[in-house]
Design an enzyme around this catalytic site. Structure first.
Site, mmCIF file in Angstrom:
data_model
loop_
_atom_site.group_PDB
_atom_site.id
_atom_site.type_symbol
_atom_site.label_atom_id
_atom_site.label_comp_id
_atom_site.label_asym_id
_atom_site.label_seq_id
_atom_site.Cartn_x
_atom_site.Cartn_y
_atom_site.Cartn_z
ATOM 1 C CB VAL A 1 -77.672 57.857 32.352
ATOM 2 C CG1 VAL A 1 -76.660 58.997 32.294
ATOM 3 C CG2 VAL A 1 -77.012 56.538 32.002
ATOM 4 C CG ASP B 1 -88.467 60.698 30.792
ATOM 5 O OD1 ASP B 1 -87.437 60.109 31.137
ATOM 6 O OD2 ASP B 1 -89.251 60.256 29.919
ATOM 7 C CB THR C 1 -77.934 55.912 22.407
ATOM 8 O OG1 THR C 1 -77.085 55.356 23.425
ATOM 9 C CG2 THR C 1 -78.026 57.412 22.573
ATOM 10 C CD GLU D 1 -73.469 55.848 31.394
ATOM 11 O OE1 GLU D 1 -73.834 55.153 30.432
ATOM 12 O OE2 GLU D 1 -73.151 55.351 32.491
ATOM 13 C CG LEU E 1 -73.509 56.477 36.208
ATOM 14 C CD1 LEU E 1 -74.912 57.068 36.233
ATOM 15 C CD2 LEU E 1 -72.700 56.930 37.406
ATOM 16 N NE ARG E 2 -68.969 49.760 38.659
ATOM 17 C CZ ARG E 2 -68.042 49.526 39.587
ATOM 18 N NH1 ARG E 2 -67.497 48.316 39.695
ATOM 19 N NH2 ARG E 2 -67.660 50.484 40.417
ATOM 20 C CG PHE F 1 -65.177 43.775 35.541
ATOM 21 C CD1 PHE F 1 -66.015 44.602 36.267
ATOM 22 C CD2 PHE F 1 -65.551 43.411 34.262
ATOM 23 C CE1 PHE F 1 -67.203 45.066 35.716
ATOM 24 C CE2 PHE F 1 -66.723 43.880 33.694
ATOM 25 C CZ PHE F 1 -67.544 44.710 34.427
ATOM 26 C CB CYS G 1 -73.631 49.552 28.593
ATOM 27 S SG CYS G 1 -74.572 50.942 29.220
ATOM 28 C CE LYS H 1 -76.422 51.077 24.250
ATOM 29 N NZ LYS H 1 -75.382 52.117 24.156
HETATM 30 C C1 UDX Z 1 -78.233 55.216 29.392
HETATM 31 C C2 UDX Z 1 -77.480 56.089 28.424
HETATM 32 O O1 UDX Z 1 -78.125 57.341 28.315
HETATM 33 C C3 UDX Z 1 -77.471 55.433 27.062
HETATM 34 O O2 UDX Z 1 -76.676 56.187 26.174
HETATM 35 C C4 UDX Z 1 -76.853 54.096 27.205
HETATM 36 O O3 UDX Z 1 -76.782 53.480 25.943
HETATM 37 C C5 UDX Z 1 -77.682 53.262 28.155
HETATM 38 O O4 UDX Z 1 -77.738 53.897 29.424
HETATM 39 P P1 UDX Z 1 -80.515 54.857 30.176
HETATM 40 O O5 UDX Z 1 -80.560 55.998 31.133
HETATM 41 O O6 UDX Z 1 -80.214 53.502 30.717
HETATM 42 O O7 UDX Z 1 -79.537 55.187 28.988
HETATM 43 O O8 UDX Z 1 -81.844 54.787 29.345
HETATM 44 P P2 UDX Z 1 -83.259 54.538 29.960
HETATM 45 O O9 UDX Z 1 -83.180 53.969 31.313
HETATM 46 O O10 UDX Z 1 -84.011 53.853 28.880
HETATM 47 O O11 UDX Z 1 -83.813 56.049 30.141
HETATM 48 C C6 UDX Z 1 -83.951 56.888 29.056
HETATM 49 C C7 UDX Z 1 -85.041 57.895 29.438
HETATM 50 O O12 UDX Z 1 -85.062 58.924 28.446
HETATM 51 C C8 UDX Z 1 -86.421 57.243 29.461
HETATM 52 O O13 UDX Z 1 -87.077 57.562 30.664
HETATM 53 C C9 UDX Z 1 -87.142 57.895 28.272
HETATM 54 O O14 UDX Z 1 -88.523 58.109 28.503
HETATM 55 C C10 UDX Z 1 -86.409 59.218 28.151
HETATM 56 N N1 UDX Z 1 -86.472 59.812 26.814
HETATM 57 C C11 UDX Z 1 -86.181 59.058 25.705
HETATM 58 C C12 UDX Z 1 -86.819 61.158 26.715
HETATM 59 O O15 UDX Z 1 -87.075 61.817 27.728
HETATM 60 N N2 UDX Z 1 -86.857 61.735 25.484
HETATM 61 C C13 UDX Z 1 -86.594 61.018 24.342
HETATM 62 O O16 UDX Z 1 -86.656 61.583 23.254
HETATM 63 C C14 UDX Z 1 -86.252 59.644 24.457
HETATM 64 C C1 UDX Z 2 -71.327 48.700 32.552
HETATM 65 C C2 UDX Z 2 -69.999 49.382 32.869
HETATM 66 O O1 UDX Z 2 -69.375 48.701 33.954
HETATM 67 C C3 UDX Z 2 -70.255 50.831 33.260
HETATM 68 O O2 UDX Z 2 -69.027 51.477 33.496
HETATM 69 C C4 UDX Z 2 -70.974 51.509 32.090
HETATM 70 O O3 UDX Z 2 -71.246 52.859 32.395
HETATM 71 C C5 UDX Z 2 -72.267 50.800 31.788
HETATM 72 O O4 UDX Z 2 -72.021 49.414 31.503
HETATM 73 P P1 UDX Z 2 -73.362 47.656 33.829
HETATM 74 O O5 UDX Z 2 -73.823 47.343 32.453
HETATM 75 O O6 UDX Z 2 -74.305 48.242 34.814
HETATM 76 O O7 UDX Z 2 -72.101 48.704 33.715
HETATM 77 O O8 UDX Z 2 -72.851 46.315 34.459
HETATM 78 P P2 UDX Z 2 -71.458 45.697 34.937
HETATM 79 O O9 UDX Z 2 -71.460 45.637 36.392
HETATM 80 O O10 UDX Z 2 -70.321 46.341 34.243
HETATM 81 O O11 UDX Z 2 -71.627 44.198 34.349
HETATM 82 C C6 UDX Z 2 -71.796 44.057 32.956
HETATM 83 C C7 UDX Z 2 -72.028 42.576 32.677
HETATM 84 O O12 UDX Z 2 -70.842 41.847 32.994
HETATM 85 C C8 UDX Z 2 -73.148 41.973 33.518
HETATM 86 O O13 UDX Z 2 -73.898 41.063 32.723
HETATM 87 C C9 UDX Z 2 -72.400 41.238 34.618
HETATM 88 O O14 UDX Z 2 -73.125 40.108 35.120
HETATM 89 C C10 UDX Z 2 -71.151 40.794 33.901
HETATM 90 N N1 UDX Z 2 -70.020 40.590 34.805
HETATM 91 C C11 UDX Z 2 -69.492 41.643 35.488
HETATM 92 C C12 UDX Z 2 -69.490 39.314 34.924
HETATM 93 O O15 UDX Z 2 -69.983 38.359 34.306
HETATM 94 N N2 UDX Z 2 -68.413 39.111 35.735
HETATM 95 C C13 UDX Z 2 -67.835 40.146 36.435
HETATM 96 O O16 UDX Z 2 -66.856 39.911 37.152
HETATM 97 C C14 UDX Z 2 -68.405 41.449 36.318
#
Ligand code: UDX
Ligand code: UDX
Length: 423
Positions: free
Chosen positions: A12, A31, A87, A149, A151-152, A247, A258, A261
């Site tokens: 993100v 980070d 989170t 956010e 974002l997929r 979808f 996501c 969780k």
């Molecule tokens: C995102 C959204 O932020 C989260 O709320 C959602 O549940 C999942 O998607 P994401 O960006 O995917 O999280 O998390 P991740 O790819 O694990 O990146 C988190 C980054 O934050 C890591 O690089 C980690 O090192 C950093 N981090 C974590 C910090 O810089 N400070 C901290 O205290 C904890």
């Molecule tokens: C999702 C939400 O789409 C995005 O908006 C949010 O910010 C983060 O979580 P992501 O987790 O990257 O994004 O994946 P997504 O493309 O939504 O797919 C989620 C799950 O559903 C995957 O396991 C995917 O394989 C499954 N999926 C998706 C299906 O089984 N069938 C579909 O048609 C679409």
């Protein structure tokens, strides 16, 4: 243009930060993972996301982005600070927001009334409002808003640059207006609302999409039982504009960082608020059942037992076009197979896991395999000629949990095709 700080260089924070930099803002990304910062400063992206490496290179060469290990260094005198740390699920349904709270405690006291603190990480409804109240009680002047956010993974840049909507939640009209102004570059409707409603929009979106998918998976199982074809059925329902055609692809259940969780967290939020969200609990149960039903198909294909049986697993990532294996249904399927004594050999073009033997060539995974299980919809699998699959395998059953292979070609090669909901 504004100067912006992003705390957390994950899927993100990095995508959003570089995205804003590409729109002309001055961006600093921090980070706690020093190695990640070092790699970014060397021009390396820490995960696979189409287009991200090029974006990093371009924004760095334009001098629009810099990286630091220090959050305090990042926030300096920027206009807005975006908190993008992860989170994760604690395992009991509650979201672990300790990283968000830690960052807030560190940076909030250093911000002045002209700066805006943005909670972008997914946090349970009520978190941002509580943060606003706590900071006000401490007399800290910084304004706080929530901007979730959507974002997929695998298409995160596209989702950032062309969002369906921008959601801004907060009770400080001036801060909400300034945040909306910072998002003027996007051709998307802006929803301004309370912080809690903004958080609920995020959880509700993910929970609804997970429910939609789980309904389609159940429909596929029913189609199989009555001899209907899910591909035609989803095409037929998807033409109703109230349903829409996206979808609606059946699969091994939903995965990623996501959906699993956020669905569990929303049930927990409901429980804590005294509402029994029974429908969503049923979705979560049905999602687990989808993988058990697929394991039964593999077991039948192996003659009734998986003890000592070699199973080829094509795909370990949670979906195609990402290297992310967080909560991957493919890996969960592999675990269930191993639990019944199967010997799983896996392939994936971008992802990897140390839970199973991994091979570089999908055909190598087929050696001595009684059953092939396709668990991730990588396009390359559809391009492998069926006769080569038949020749490489020991057994003859192909369980296609993503309906990516051609049933006719697989059958013509003398194999037994078991898709999802195919007539
Ligand atoms: C995102 C959204 O932020 C989260 O709320 C959602 O549940 C999942 O998607 P994401 O960006 O995917 O999280 O998390 P991740 O790819 O694990 O990146 C988190 C980054 O934050 C890591 O690089 C980690 O090192 C950093 N981090 C974590 C910090 O810089 N400070 C901290 O205290 C904890
Ligand atoms: C999702 C939400 O789409 C995005 O908006 C949010 O910010 C983060 O979580 P992501 O987790 O990257 O994004 O994946 P997504 O493309 O939504 O797919 C989620 C799950 O559903 C995957 O396991 C995917 O394989 C499954 N999926 C998706 C299906 O089984 N069938 C579909 O048609 C679409």
């Amino acid at each position: 243009m504004s100067s912006l700080a992003f705390i957390g260089a994950g899927y993100v924070g990095l995508v959003t930060g570089l995205g804003f930099a590409s729109l002309g803002h001055d961006v600093t990304i921090s980070d706690i993972d020093g190695d990640r910062i070092d790699r970014l400063e060397a021009g390396e992206v820490p995960f696979y996301e189409p287009g991200l490496a090029e974006l990093l290179q371009r924004t760095r060469s334009e001098g629009r982005v810099r990286f630091t290990r220090s959050n305090l260094d990042a926030v300096g005198s920027v206009d807005a600070v975006f908190i993008c740390v992860n989170t994760p699920d604690r395992g009991d349904g509650t979201a672990d927001i300790s990283a968000v709270e830690r960052v807030l405690a560190e940076v909030a006291p250093r911000l002045d009334g002209d700066q805006i603190l943005v909670i972008k990480s997914t946090v349970p409804p009520g978190t941002t409002q509580r943060t606003i109240q706590e900071l006000a009680q401490r007399g800290l002047p910084v304004a706080v808003v929530g901007v979730p956010e959507f974002l997929r993974e695998g298409r995160a840049l596209g989702d950032f640059l062309a969002p369906d909507r921008i959601v801004i939640g907060g009770d400080d009209p001036e801060a909400v207006t300034r945040m909306a102004t910072m998002h003027e570059g996007f051709d998307a409707p802006v929803v301004t609302t309370s912080a809690t409603s903004a958080e609920m929009i995020k959880y509700a979106s993910n929970a609804y999409l997970a429910t939609r998918l789980t309904f389609v998976n159940g429909l596929a199982n029913l189609c199989e039982a009555v001899g209907a074809d899910i591909v035609d059925v989803t095409r037929g329902i998807g033409l109703d504009e109230r349903i829409g055609s996206r979808f609606l692809r059946p699969g091994p259940g939903y995965g990623g960082s996501c959906f699993p969780k956020d669905t569990v967290a929303l049930v927990r939020v409901a429980d804590d608020a005294g509402y029994d969200f029974a429908l969503l609990r049923a979705v979560i149960d049905a999602d687990h059942e989808q993988r058990r039903a697929l394991v039964s198909k593999v077991r039948e294909g192996a003659g009734g037992t998986l003890e000592g049986v070699r199973v080829a697993l094509w795909g370990v990532t949670f979906k195609a076009n990402t290297d992310d294996t967080r909560n991957s249904p493919a890996i969960r399927l592999g675990r269930l197979l191993v639990a019944e004594g199967a010997d799983v050999v896996a392939h994936d073009p971008h992802g990897s896991t140390d839970e199973f033997t991994m091979v570089d060539d999908p055909l190598d995974a087929l050696e001595d395999a009684q059953v092939l299980l396709v668990a991730t919809e990588w396009g390359m699998y559809a391009g492998i000629p069926a006769p080569e699959i038949a020749k490489a395998m020991k057994g003859d059953t192909v369980v296609d949990a993503r309906n990516v292979l051609d049933p006719t070609a697989i059958g013509a090669a003398g194999l037994v095709y078991r898709g999802l909901g195919r007539a």
